[in-house]
Design an enzyme around this catalytic site. Structure first.
Site, PDB file in Angstrom:
ATOM      1  N   ARG A  35       1.011  -1.290  -0.027  1.00  0.00           N
ATOM      2  CA  ARG A  35       0.011  -0.024  -0.290  1.00  0.00           C
ATOM      3  C   ARG A  35       0.787   1.462   0.217  1.00  0.00           C
ATOM      4  O   ARG A  35       0.235   2.419   0.367  1.00  0.00           O
ATOM      5  CB  ARG A  35      -0.949  -0.037   1.156  1.00  0.00           C
ATOM      6  CG  ARG A  35      -0.184  -0.020   2.781  1.00  0.00           C
ATOM      7  CD  ARG A  35      -1.040  -0.364   3.814  1.00  0.00           C
ATOM      8  NE  ARG A  35      -0.874  -0.798   5.038  1.00  0.00           N
ATOM      9  CZ  ARG A  35      -1.449  -1.069   6.050  1.00  0.00           C
ATOM     10  NH1 ARG A  35      -2.586  -0.985   6.235  1.00  0.00           N
ATOM     11  NH2 ARG A  35      -0.453  -1.824   7.088  1.00  0.00           N
ATOM     12  N   ASP A  78       7.014   3.225  10.451  1.00  0.00           N
ATOM     13  CA  ASP A  78       6.244   2.893  10.448  1.00  0.00           C
ATOM     14  C   ASP A  78       5.273   2.711  11.683  1.00  0.00           C
ATOM     15  O   ASP A  78       4.552   1.556  12.853  1.00  0.00           O
ATOM     16  CB  ASP A  78       6.398   1.346   9.584  1.00  0.00           C
ATOM     17  CG  ASP A  78       6.478   0.387   8.573  1.00  0.00           C
ATOM     18  OD1 ASP A  78       6.822   2.197   7.674  1.00  0.00           O
ATOM     19  OD2 ASP A  78       7.126  -0.056   8.104  1.00  0.00           O
ATOM     20  N   ASP A 113      -6.174  -3.625  -0.276  1.00  0.00           N
ATOM     21  CA  ASP A 113      -6.470  -3.016  -0.531  1.00  0.00           C
ATOM     22  C   ASP A 113      -6.022  -1.441  -1.381  1.00  0.00           C
ATOM     23  O   ASP A 113      -6.123  -1.135  -2.107  1.00  0.00           O
ATOM     24  CB  ASP A 113      -8.075  -2.106  -0.404  1.00  0.00           C
ATOM     25  CG  ASP A 113      -8.247  -0.905   1.245  1.00  0.00           C
ATOM     26  OD1 ASP A 113      -7.304  -1.288   1.408  1.00  0.00           O
ATOM     27  OD2 ASP A 113      -9.345  -0.925   1.584  1.00  0.00           O
ATOM     28  N   ASP A 133      10.171  -6.244   9.641  1.00  0.00           N
ATOM     29  CA  ASP A 133       9.872  -5.947   8.061  1.00  0.00           C
ATOM     30  C   ASP A 133       9.567  -3.885   8.229  1.00  0.00           C
ATOM     31  O   ASP A 133       9.489  -2.797   8.338  1.00  0.00           O
ATOM     32  CB  ASP A 133       8.517  -5.906   7.562  1.00  0.00           C
ATOM     33  CG  ASP A 133       7.231  -6.181   8.035  1.00  0.00           C
ATOM     34  OD1 ASP A 133       7.602  -7.257   9.063  1.00  0.00           O
ATOM     35  OD2 ASP A 133       6.540  -5.409   7.752  1.00  0.00           O
ATOM     36  N   ASN A 134       9.621  -3.660   9.722  1.00  0.00           N
ATOM     37  CA  ASN A 134       9.449  -2.269  10.341  1.00  0.00           C
ATOM     38  C   ASN A 134      10.701  -1.700  11.326  1.00  0.00           C
ATOM     39  O   ASN A 134      10.397  -0.865  12.258  1.00  0.00           O
ATOM     40  CB  ASN A 134       8.271  -1.898  11.072  1.00  0.00           C
ATOM     41  CG  ASN A 134       6.780  -2.320  10.834  1.00  0.00           C
ATOM     42  OD1 ASN A 134       6.439  -1.871   9.521  1.00  0.00           O
ATOM     43  ND2 ASN A 134       5.925  -3.496  11.456  1.00  0.00           N
TER      44      ASN A 134
END
Length: 486
Positions: free
Chosen positions: A85, A254, A117, A244-245
């Site tokens: 996203r 993040d 989404d 991943d952060n």
């Protein structure tokens, strides 16, 4: 705006198909940051700039990318995550001569979106903007918020919510998980390219060392040790310290279910999904080291062709974390308490203070701020402490004042001023952040966001008429859970 990341092979990223939003509107544009980044704020606020910031249409020469990475999420490894996203717009050179990346979050689906989404809700966007800019004002390395936007669309989460986007600047968006992505594929060539790229950007001196990749690993260990110490000193809880952060640049990145402690409790957790307290306040240093160990594992093929030697190198780098963290943390605590020099009893003094704060349910930020007043340094008890609290702190205050007397003859006024420069008056209080988000979502009212942003831009100076921003929550105002959502 340049795109240096596309100089790496195509397996490092995926080009997106842009999905224009219905009605992009600026909530806030960080004009001082735009100037620092060499960007024209008026152009960014205009139709073409707004089209770029909302990932609706890119001007010539801007080629956005979604970056590939993996990561351990709550201890479980996922070999393919990536920017599901978010889009990296490219690089700019700021007024200090540093390369900075510009990224949009909430920009729509990418090749890494899986079932998501690709959009973001407005509430988490405003939280990240406010928290990251507050951290910057507090002097903590962090990504910066360039813009927050409303999209004019509705996103479905637990309920329909107004959509939003945040545009942020970072030294880079390379994560521990980026290295894990290539290590999981046994792609040593890709791992080397990534390490060389990150080294050139974040640790150029490491390239000239006898063992460049070891020196790079040591630089990341040092940066993370210093960063987490800064978090601990202001009561900040990241909330989701997945690999991943964690950025190899040493910046806070993040902001999801992040929050600042009110009452001091080392076991404090805010993230609704952290059911077992993996990322509790007190666990942050050990989790940082755990994450760094995963980075070291990923880098093993670069550290030495001999496996035993590579492990030895990695252990050498990781062994420095505890010393670096404790040195930074204790130096910070001495500054917060106005202590000069070092004394054998300092660690006990710190622990006793924190234990007393926990026993009395004292507010973390306000306790240190109360100790920073001239009258308290001259022997008074903080005026706003109720009698039971004052009695509980009396033995510690006596020990603290004895220690102050050992460290020099600084005037109380000067010492208090130095203490106030590191003990903030204002932090993003969770209940006020939630009230700000509610106003924006339920009433389309961004005034509380802008006012809170203005207060937090100057956290160390008392601002007349802004006392409610320094007040801890009442029992019915306390926020127990925060949520991811960007």
């Amino acid at each position: 705006m340049r795109q240096s990341y596309d100089g790496l092979p195509e397996r490092f990223y995926a080009p997106p198909e842009l999905t224009p939003v219905a009605d992009a509107r600026l909530v806030h544009l960080n004009r001082p940051l735009a100037a620092e980044l060499g960007l024209d704020a008026d152009w960014l606020a205009g139709p073409e700039g707004l089209a770029m910031l909302s990932a609706s249409h890119m001007p010539p020469g801007v080629r956005p990318l979604a970056l590939a990475y993996a990561g351990h999420q709550f201890g479980h490894f996922v070999s393919r995550l990536g920017d599901g996203r978010a889009l990296l717009l490219g690089d700019v050179r700021d007024s200090h001569g540093h390369e900075r990346e510009i990224q949009i979050k909430g920009s729509g689906r990418t090749a890494f979106s899986r079932r998501g989404d690709g959009r973001a809700a407005l509430g988490p966007v405003l939280r990240e903007y406010l928290l990251s800019e507050s951290m910057a004002a507090l002097g903590v390395p962090t990504t910066r918020a360039l813009a927050a936007l409303r999209t004019g669309e509705t996103v479905m989460r637990e309920k329909p919510l107004p959509g939003g986007m945040i545009v942020r600047a970072a030294a880079s968006h390379i994560r521990v998980g980026t290295f894990q992505y290539f290590a999981a594929r046994q792609d040593v060539a890709g791992l080397r390219l990534l390490a060389d790229f990150a080294m050139a950007r974040h640790a150029p001196d490491a390239a000239r060392a006898e063992h460049p990749y070891l020196a790079f690993l040591e630089s990341v260990v040092a940066a993370q040790a210093a960063l987490v110490a800064r978090w601990m000193l202001i009561g900040f809880i990241h909330g989701v310290m997945n690999t991943d952060n964690m950025a190899v640049s040493g910046e806070t990145i993040d902001y999801g279910p992040c929050a600042f402690m009110d009452q001091y409790d080392p076991a404090t957790v805010f993230s609704f999904i952290d059911e077992h307290g993996r990322y509790a306040y007190t666990n942050q240093p050990s989790i940082a080291l755990w994450n760094l160990t995963r980075l070291a594992e990923a880098l093993l093929p670069l550290l030495s062709e001999d496996e035993d030697r590579a492990v030895e190198h990695s252990q050498q780098a990781l062994a420095g974390f505890h010393t670096r963290f404790h040195d930074a943390y204790f130096a910070g605590m001495r500054a917060k308490l106005g202590l000069e020099g070092e004394a054998e009893q300092d660690e006990t003094l710190f622990h006793t203070l924190l234990q007393t704060m926990q026993a009395t349910q004292s507010d973390f930020t306000n306790t240190f701020r109360a100790l920073s007043h001239d009258a308290v340094l001259e022997g008074a008890t903080p005026a706003d402490w109720p009698q039971p609290v004052a009695e509980a702190f009396a033995p510690w205050l006596a020990q603290w004042r004895q220690r102050l007397a050992q460290g020099g003859q600084a005037a109380p006024h000067d010492r208090a001023a130095r203490m106030r420069s590191v003990n903030p008056c204002y932090i993003p209080r969770n209940h006020l952040v939630e009230a700000m988000i509610a106003a924006a979502i339920e009433h389309d009212d961004d005034a509380p966001f802008r006012e809170m942003l203005a207060v937090l831009a100057n956290p160390y100076e008392h601002q007349p008429g802004r006392d409610r921003y320094a007040a801890p929550p009442t029992p019915d105002e306390r926020v127990r859970y925060t949520y991811c959502g960007t």
